[in-house]
Design a protein around this motif. Structure first.
Motif, short mmCIF file in Angstrom:
data_model
loop_
_atom_site.label_atom_id
_atom_site.label_comp_id
_atom_site.label_asym_id
_atom_site.label_seq_id
_atom_site.Cartn_x
_atom_site.Cartn_y
_atom_site.Cartn_z
N ARG A 71 0.83 -1.21 0.00
CA ARG A 71 0.00 0.00 0.00
C ARG A 71 0.86 1.26 0.00
O ARG A 71 0.64 2.20 0.78
CB ARG A 71 -0.94 0.01 1.19
N PRO A 77 1.11 -16.51 2.91
CA PRO A 77 0.90 -16.36 1.46
C PRO A 77 -0.58 -16.30 1.07
O PRO A 77 -0.91 -15.86 -0.02
CB PRO A 77 1.57 -17.60 0.86
N GLU A 78 -1.46 -16.77 1.94
CA GLU A 78 -2.90 -16.72 1.64
C GLU A 78 -3.46 -15.31 1.72
O GLU A 78 -4.52 -15.02 1.19
CB GLU A 78 -3.67 -17.64 2.60
N GLU A 79 -2.76 -14.43 2.43
CA GLU A 79 -3.32 -13.09 2.66
C GLU A 79 -2.95 -12.08 1.58
O GLU A 79 -3.44 -10.95 1.59
CB GLU A 79 -2.85 -12.57 4.03
N TYR A 80 -2.06 -12.47 0.66
CA TYR A 80 -1.60 -11.53 -0.38
C TYR A 80 -1.46 -12.21 -1.73
O TYR A 80 -1.34 -13.43 -1.81
CB TYR A 80 -0.23 -10.94 -0.01
N VAL A 81 -1.44 -11.36 -2.76
CA VAL A 81 -0.99 -11.77 -4.08
C VAL A 81 0.30 -11.00 -4.29
O VAL A 81 0.42 -9.85 -3.83
CB VAL A 81 -2.05 -11.40 -5.14
N LEU A 140 2.65 -11.06 -11.87
CA LEU A 140 2.32 -11.88 -10.70
C LEU A 140 3.34 -13.02 -10.58
O LEU A 140 3.72 -13.63 -11.57
CB LEU A 140 0.92 -12.46 -10.84
N LEU A 195 4.64 -16.57 -8.07
CA LEU A 195 4.21 -17.57 -7.09
C LEU A 195 5.37 -17.93 -6.16
O LEU A 195 6.51 -17.49 -6.37
CB LEU A 195 3.69 -18.81 -7.81
N VAL A 222 -0.01 -7.41 -2.60
CA VAL A 222 -1.37 -6.92 -2.83
C VAL A 222 -2.30 -7.65 -1.86
O VAL A 222 -2.43 -8.88 -1.94
CB VAL A 222 -1.84 -7.18 -4.28
N PRO A 223 -2.92 -6.93 -0.92
CA PRO A 223 -3.75 -7.61 0.09
C PRO A 223 -4.98 -8.26 -0.54
O PRO A 223 -5.61 -7.68 -1.43
CB PRO A 223 -4.19 -6.48 1.03
N VAL A 224 -5.27 -9.47 -0.08
CA VAL A 224 -6.47 -10.16 -0.57
C VAL A 224 -7.71 -9.56 0.09
O VAL A 224 -8.73 -9.36 -0.54
CB VAL A 224 -6.36 -11.67 -0.27
N VAL A 225 -7.59 -9.26 1.38
CA VAL A 225 -8.74 -8.71 2.10
C VAL A 225 -8.73 -7.19 1.99
O VAL A 225 -7.73 -6.55 2.28
CB VAL A 225 -8.70 -9.11 3.59
N SER A 226 -9.84 -6.65 1.51
CA SER A 226 -9.99 -5.19 1.48
C SER A 226 -11.47 -4.90 1.48
O SER A 226 -12.30 -5.81 1.36
CB SER A 226 -9.32 -4.60 0.22
N GLY A 227 -11.83 -3.66 1.63
CA GLY A 227 -13.24 -3.28 1.64
C GLY A 227 -13.87 -3.47 3.00
O GLY A 227 -13.21 -3.39 4.03
N GLY A 228 -15.18 -3.75 2.99
CA GLY A 228 -15.92 -3.80 4.25
C GLY A 228 -16.08 -5.21 4.79
O GLY A 228 -15.53 -6.14 4.29
#
Lengths: 298, 65
Positions: free
Chosen positions: B8, B32-36, B43, B45, B59-65
């Protein structure tokens, strides 16, 4: 790692499918998954599809895909009034709508209810997610109806769906589980625009990868209220199980969909949907949740 | 090996012993599950070999609400 299909350099590894994909084959895998679901939810020739967009990855990928598949889409953005968050995500929704040549219909809590979510949280006694969930649903439904939409598409992904199912299960809320599934609502009513979830079989991670591969710019910030939510605890628990037993999320969703069918037969209310005695909107109770909350705050 | 992690817009230089992105993630305790992950806009691996001076974007996988 090489693509399981063509041997080119892989950009995504999907443990649940035990497959790795290059850009081209990830797109093929992802789009095929969504395209298989769409005919069960939407009629490409007849439906006017309201699309709830926020500026985040899920809603923008959904808008992009529906537009790409030639659906008649009407993007709708609800500005809840979360300072430092929503004001930063809106430009991404505006940008994509401009690029696709679509008019973005913006509505806000302040204009509709007289207060922003930040003000509601400050003055009311409930947590932000309670107010936000109820008022967003109310405002999206009203706006979609006003704009002549026959369906309302929301960007819930596989993770959202699984978390909701489990949260409802843990709280013993069978009626809420019955309202879930690919198309929401237990009964049809002209005041209620049926909600569909085109990305419900796609994980949050797959949506990120799809957005990055296809150059869909989105906001990756988190809602400041998200950290207080029960949902986060459930998310961490499910992710832990999924990492040890890939495929768990899809299995939970499929089981839930079968349960929804059974529950809908059992719980279907007689005499149609009720209407709120105060605002006239569809409601499961005598006074709808939005009016109950409004009465508490104002 | 020294690489730069970017999340970010914030950057951090880290040193680790190993060869691949997976080694880097293990050394830094990153799930590794929390980001790309991407390098130069591509991209990558966990088995991707890294090089001194690489900049790895999370790049965070979780974002938004």
């Amino acid at each position: 790692m090489k693509c399981s299909k063509c041997g080119a350099k892989a950009v995504a590894w999907l443990p649940a499918s035990n497959a790795a994909y290059c850009k081209k084959h990830f797109n093929y895998y992802y789009e095929r998954k969504v395209k298989r679901l769409l005919p069960k939810m939407l009629d490409q020739k007849k439906d006017v599809v309201g699309v709830g967009v926020s500026g985040g990855k899920d809603s923008l990928v959904m808008l992009w895909l529906l537009h790409k598949n030639r659906f008649n889409v009407v993007p709708i953005l609800v500005d809840e009034g979360i300072k430092g968050y929503r004001d930063k995500t809106i430009p991404y929704a505006e940008k994509l709508c401009r690029e696709l040549g679509l008019e973005l219909h913006k509505v806000s809590f302040r204009e509709e209810y007289g207060k922003t979510l930040d003000e509601m949280v400050k003055e009311g006694g409930r947590n932000a997610c309670s107010y936000c969930g109820v008022f967003r649903r109310d405002l999206l439904n009203k706006t979609a109806r006003r704009l002549g939409c026959t369906k309302l598409a929301i960007g819930h992904n596989l993770d959202d769906e699984v978390q909701s199912v489990l949260m409802n299960f843990f709280r013993g809320e069978l009626e809420r589980i019955a309202r879930g599934g690919p198309v929401t609502g237990i009964i049809e009513d002209p005041k209620f625009v049926p909600r569909v979830k085109p990305l419900r079989m796609c994980s949050e991670k797959e949506n990120v990868i799809y957005a990055l591969i296809n150059g869909i710019e989105y906001s990756d910030i988190e809602c400041p209220y998200a950290t207080t939510a029960y949902r986060g605890v459930v998310r961490d628990a499910v992710n832990m199980i999924e990492s040890r037993y890939p495929g768990t999320k899809i299995s939970i969703l499929r089981t839930s969909d079968r349960l929804v069918e059974i529950l809908r037969r059992e719980l279907k209310p007689e005499g149609g949907l009720r209407y709120c005695s105060e605002c006239g909107e569809p409601s499961a109770e005598k006074v709808c949740k939005a009016c109950q909350f409004r009465n508490e705050i104002f | 090996m020294r690489v730069t992690l970017s999340l970010r817009g914030e950057k951090k230089e880290v040193e680790f012993s190993g060869r691949t992105l997976g080694d880097l993630l293990s050394s830094q305790g990153i799930n590794p599950e929390e980001y790309v992950f991407s390098r130069n806009g591509e991209l990558i691996l966990a088995d991707e070999p890294l090089h001194d001076g690489d900049e790895i974007k999370l790049v965070p996988v979780v974002s938004g609400g």
